[in-house]
Write an enzyme that holds these catalytic residues in place. Structure first.
Site, PDB file in Angstrom:
ATOM      1  N   SER A   8     -72.836  30.888 -45.942  1.00  0.00           N
ATOM      2  CA  SER A   8     -73.948  31.828 -45.812  1.00  0.00           C
ATOM      3  C   SER A   8     -74.204  32.537 -47.138  1.00  0.00           C
ATOM      4  O   SER A   8     -73.315  33.206 -47.670  1.00  0.00           O
ATOM      5  CB  SER A   8     -73.636  32.865 -44.734  1.00  0.00           C
ATOM      6  OG  SER A   8     -74.571  33.925 -44.795  1.00  0.00           O
ATOM      7  N   HIS A  19     -76.704  28.205 -45.244  1.00  0.00           N
ATOM      8  CA  HIS A  19     -77.118  29.110 -44.175  1.00  0.00           C
ATOM      9  C   HIS A  19     -77.811  30.347 -44.750  1.00  0.00           C
ATOM     10  O   HIS A  19     -77.272  31.026 -45.617  1.00  0.00           O
ATOM     11  CB  HIS A  19     -75.887  29.529 -43.363  1.00  0.00           C
ATOM     12  CG  HIS A  19     -76.207  30.267 -42.109  1.00  0.00           C
ATOM     13  ND1 HIS A  19     -76.592  29.638 -40.947  1.00  0.00           N
ATOM     14  CD2 HIS A  19     -76.204  31.600 -41.832  1.00  0.00           C
ATOM     15  CE1 HIS A  19     -76.799  30.545 -40.007  1.00  0.00           C
ATOM     16  NE2 HIS A  19     -76.584  31.742 -40.508  1.00  0.00           N
ATOM     17  N   ASP A  75     -79.290  33.994 -43.824  1.00  0.00           N
ATOM     18  CA  ASP A  75     -79.347  35.100 -42.873  1.00  0.00           C
ATOM     19  C   ASP A  75     -80.533  35.984 -43.226  1.00  0.00           C
ATOM     20  O   ASP A  75     -80.516  36.687 -44.242  1.00  0.00           O
ATOM     21  CB  ASP A  75     -78.053  35.919 -42.924  1.00  0.00           C
ATOM     22  CG  ASP A  75     -76.897  35.197 -42.253  1.00  0.00           C
ATOM     23  OD1 ASP A  75     -77.056  34.810 -41.076  1.00  0.00           O
ATOM     24  OD2 ASP A  75     -75.855  35.006 -42.885  1.00  0.00           O
ATOM     25  N   MET A 101     -82.793  39.092 -42.441  1.00  0.00           N
ATOM     26  CA  MET A 101     -82.754  40.376 -41.736  1.00  0.00           C
ATOM     27  C   MET A 101     -83.952  41.236 -42.118  1.00  0.00           C
ATOM     28  O   MET A 101     -84.372  41.228 -43.272  1.00  0.00           O
ATOM     29  CB  MET A 101     -81.456  41.121 -42.081  1.00  0.00           C
ATOM     30  CG  MET A 101     -80.207  40.312 -41.830  1.00  0.00           C
ATOM     31  SD  MET A 101     -78.728  41.242 -42.293  1.00  0.00           S
ATOM     32  CE  MET A 101     -77.480  39.978 -42.123  1.00  0.00           C
ATOM     33  N   HIS A 153     -81.459  31.436 -40.159  1.00  0.00           N
ATOM     34  CA  HIS A 153     -81.165  32.271 -38.991  1.00  0.00           C
ATOM     35  C   HIS A 153     -82.027  33.532 -39.078  1.00  0.00           C
ATOM     36  O   HIS A 153     -81.792  34.393 -39.917  1.00  0.00           O
ATOM     37  CB  HIS A 153     -79.665  32.606 -38.995  1.00  0.00           C
ATOM     38  CG  HIS A 153     -79.258  33.617 -37.982  1.00  0.00           C
ATOM     39  ND1 HIS A 153     -78.051  34.295 -38.042  1.00  0.00           N
ATOM     40  CD2 HIS A 153     -79.882  34.094 -36.863  1.00  0.00           C
ATOM     41  CE1 HIS A 153     -77.963  35.126 -37.025  1.00  0.00           C
ATOM     42  NE2 HIS A 153     -79.053  35.031 -36.300  1.00  0.00           N
ATOM     43  N   MET A 197     -83.123  36.979 -38.001  1.00  0.00           N
ATOM     44  CA  MET A 197     -82.770  38.220 -37.296  1.00  0.00           C
ATOM     45  C   MET A 197     -83.923  39.191 -37.521  1.00  0.00           C
ATOM     46  O   MET A 197     -83.791  40.197 -38.234  1.00  0.00           O
ATOM     47  CB  MET A 197     -81.447  38.776 -37.841  1.00  0.00           C
ATOM     48  CG  MET A 197     -80.243  37.967 -37.431  1.00  0.00           C
ATOM     49  SD  MET A 197     -78.738  38.428 -38.330  1.00  0.00           S
ATOM     50  CE  MET A 197     -78.878  37.346 -39.754  1.00  0.00           C
ATOM     51  N   MET A 250     -73.031  34.086 -32.037  1.00  0.00           N
ATOM     52  CA  MET A 250     -72.551  35.091 -32.978  1.00  0.00           C
ATOM     53  C   MET A 250     -71.163  35.569 -32.539  1.00  0.00           C
ATOM     54  O   MET A 250     -70.967  35.960 -31.397  1.00  0.00           O
ATOM     55  CB  MET A 250     -73.512  36.278 -33.043  1.00  0.00           C
ATOM     56  CG  MET A 250     -74.903  35.942 -33.576  1.00  0.00           C
ATOM     57  SD  MET A 250     -74.870  35.311 -35.263  1.00  0.00           S
ATOM     58  CE  MET A 250     -74.192  36.731 -36.150  1.00  0.00           C
ATOM     59  N   GLY A 301     -76.082  41.685 -38.517  1.00  0.00           N
ATOM     60  CA  GLY A 301     -76.586  42.731 -39.388  1.00  0.00           C
ATOM     61  C   GLY A 301     -75.835  42.891 -40.694  1.00  0.00           C
ATOM     62  O   GLY A 301     -76.406  43.322 -41.689  1.00  0.00           O
ATOM     63  N   PHE A 302     -74.565  42.513 -40.688  1.00  0.00           N
ATOM     64  CA  PHE A 302     -73.755  42.699 -41.891  1.00  0.00           C
ATOM     65  C   PHE A 302     -72.754  41.566 -42.049  1.00  0.00           C
ATOM     66  O   PHE A 302     -72.250  41.040 -41.051  1.00  0.00           O
ATOM     67  CB  PHE A 302     -72.983  44.033 -41.826  1.00  0.00           C
ATOM     68  CG  PHE A 302     -73.872  45.239 -41.731  1.00  0.00           C
ATOM     69  CD1 PHE A 302     -74.403  45.823 -42.872  1.00  0.00           C
ATOM     70  CD2 PHE A 302     -74.198  45.778 -40.496  1.00  0.00           C
ATOM     71  CE1 PHE A 302     -75.239  46.924 -42.777  1.00  0.00           C
ATOM     72  CE2 PHE A 302     -75.029  46.881 -40.392  1.00  0.00           C
ATOM     73  CZ  PHE A 302     -75.554  47.453 -41.544  1.00  0.00           C
ATOM     74  N   GLY A 303     -72.457  41.204 -43.293  1.00  0.00           N
ATOM     75  CA  GLY A 303     -71.429  40.219 -43.570  1.00  0.00           C
ATOM     76  C   GLY A 303     -70.060  40.874 -43.610  1.00  0.00           C
ATOM     77  O   GLY A 303     -69.927  42.093 -43.601  1.00  0.00           O
ATOM     78  N   GLY A 304     -69.028  40.029 -43.638  1.00  0.00           N
ATOM     79  CA  GLY A 304     -67.675  40.521 -43.820  1.00  0.00           C
ATOM     80  C   GLY A 304     -67.038  41.172 -42.611  1.00  0.00           C
ATOM     81  O   GLY A 304     -66.028  41.864 -42.740  1.00  0.00           O
ATOM     82  N   ASP A 312     -70.998  31.831 -35.911  1.00  0.00           N
ATOM     83  CA  ASP A 312     -71.230  32.620 -37.125  1.00  0.00           C
ATOM     84  C   ASP A 312     -70.608  34.002 -36.976  1.00  0.00           C
ATOM     85  O   ASP A 312     -70.952  34.746 -36.066  1.00  0.00           O
ATOM     86  CB  ASP A 312     -72.740  32.740 -37.354  1.00  0.00           C
ATOM     87  CG  ASP A 312     -73.100  33.560 -38.587  1.00  0.00           C
ATOM     88  OD1 ASP A 312     -72.190  34.026 -39.294  1.00  0.00           O
ATOM     89  OD2 ASP A 312     -74.309  33.729 -38.841  1.00  0.00           O
ATOM     90  N   GLY A 313     -69.692  34.322 -37.901  1.00  0.00           N
ATOM     91  CA  GLY A 313     -69.127  35.669 -37.930  1.00  0.00           C
ATOM     92  C   GLY A 313     -67.620  35.676 -38.018  1.00  0.00           C
ATOM     93  O   GLY A 313     -66.938  35.299 -37.057  1.00  0.00           O
ATOM     94  N   GLY A 314     -67.092  36.047 -39.167  1.00  0.00           N
ATOM     95  CA  GLY A 314     -65.650  36.154 -39.313  1.00  0.00           C
ATOM     96  C   GLY A 314     -64.912  34.833 -39.350  1.00  0.00           C
ATOM     97  O   GLY A 314     -63.696  34.787 -39.164  1.00  0.00           O
ATOM     98  N   GLY A 332     -69.325  33.061 -44.689  1.00  0.00           N
ATOM     99  CA  GLY A 332     -69.917  33.769 -45.819  1.00  0.00           C
ATOM    100  C   GLY A 332     -68.875  34.261 -46.791  1.00  0.00           C
ATOM    101  O   GLY A 332     -68.571  33.614 -47.795  1.00  0.00           O
ATOM    102  N   SER A 333     -68.289  35.411 -46.501  1.00  0.00           N
ATOM    103  CA  SER A 333     -67.323  36.018 -47.407  1.00  0.00           C
ATOM    104  C   SER A 333     -66.084  35.164 -47.584  1.00  0.00           C
ATOM    105  O   SER A 333     -65.448  35.179 -48.641  1.00  0.00           O
ATOM    106  CB  SER A 333     -66.937  37.420 -46.912  1.00  0.00           C
ATOM    107  OG  SER A 333     -66.464  37.374 -45.579  1.00  0.00           O
TER     108      SER A 333
END
Length: 220
Positions: free
Chosen positions: A8, A33, A35, A37, A66, A68, A137, A142-145, A175-177, A197-198
């Site tokens: 991402s 990817h 994101d 927003m 994606h 949002m 999700m 709304g936020f990465g990391g 997606d997420g973590g 992402g991170s």
């Protein structure tokens, strides 16, 4: 099962975005990817169609967008023209979910539906047969990391059952973590596509990180 890793760009260095995208492509990514927003549907602001169009010449990989955003329909043609291959959206952001799916396909893209951790699977009851991708999700958008929400794992398994029962080639993305420590567990639950992402852009060696993720998946 074919596994796909989608870095991402939300976690990339925006001052060197073209270079970052080329780097993860060379490192073995399967998708890029995006994101998107809008500071309305989610409390953050990121990239728009102009960034997508600017990056398209830098990479041959599919662009996984994606959205949002709310309202969502207005931006779909713009991202399709900008080079998106897949466009996913949240049903809560659409006035008419079936119409939005059709709009994505009319603009030449694959269509995905995104479900937040607390969104009910009933959104798939009358739409799954029209989709190319379901994105679950594993953080609140709304936020990465953010940290992976483990309670999403049974949801992944249930969506996998629905896809297998339907018998269509529908990707199941999470997606997420996502990181090397948990990617195998998410895959065992039924996911085949992983947004990171991170975990990738925050590492010193993108290729080594992606290889580590693939090694975890290879033993399944």
């Amino acid at each position: 099962m074919t596994f796909r890793i989608a870095p991402s760009i939300l976690s990339a260095d925006f001052a060197r975005l073209g270079e970052e995208v080329r780097a993860v492509a060379s490192a073995g990514a399967d998708l890029i990817h995006f994101d998107v927003m809008d500071n309305h549907y989610v409390p953050n602001l990121s990239v728009g169609p102009l960034v997508c169009a600017a990056l398209k010449p830098h990479v041959k990989l599919p662009l996984d967008v994606h959205l949002m955003v709310r309202p969502v329909d207005r931006l779909i043609p713009d991202f399709a023209k900008a080079g998106a291959s897949i466009i996913s959206f949240h049903p809560e952001a659409s006035e008419h979910v079936d119409r939005t799916i059709a709009l994505i396909k009319e603009n030449g893209c694959k269509a995905g539906l995104v479900l937040n951790p607390a969104s009910p699977l009933s959104f798939l009851d009358h739409t799954l047969d029209k989709l190319d991708l379901v994105l679950l999700m594993s953080v609140n958008p709304g936020f990465g990391g953010q940290q992976f929400i483990r309670s999403v794992l049974p949801k992944v398994s249930e969506v996998r059952k629905r896809i297998d029962k339907l018998g269509r080639d529908i990707w199941l993305e999470v997606d997420g973590g996502i990181k090397a420590d948990n990617i195998a567990e998410v895959a065992k639950a039924g996911a085949d596509t992983f947004v990171a992402g991170s975990a990738i852009f925050g590492s010193k060696d993108y290729a080594a990180t992606i290889k580590q993720m693939r090694d975890k998946l290879s033993v399944l």
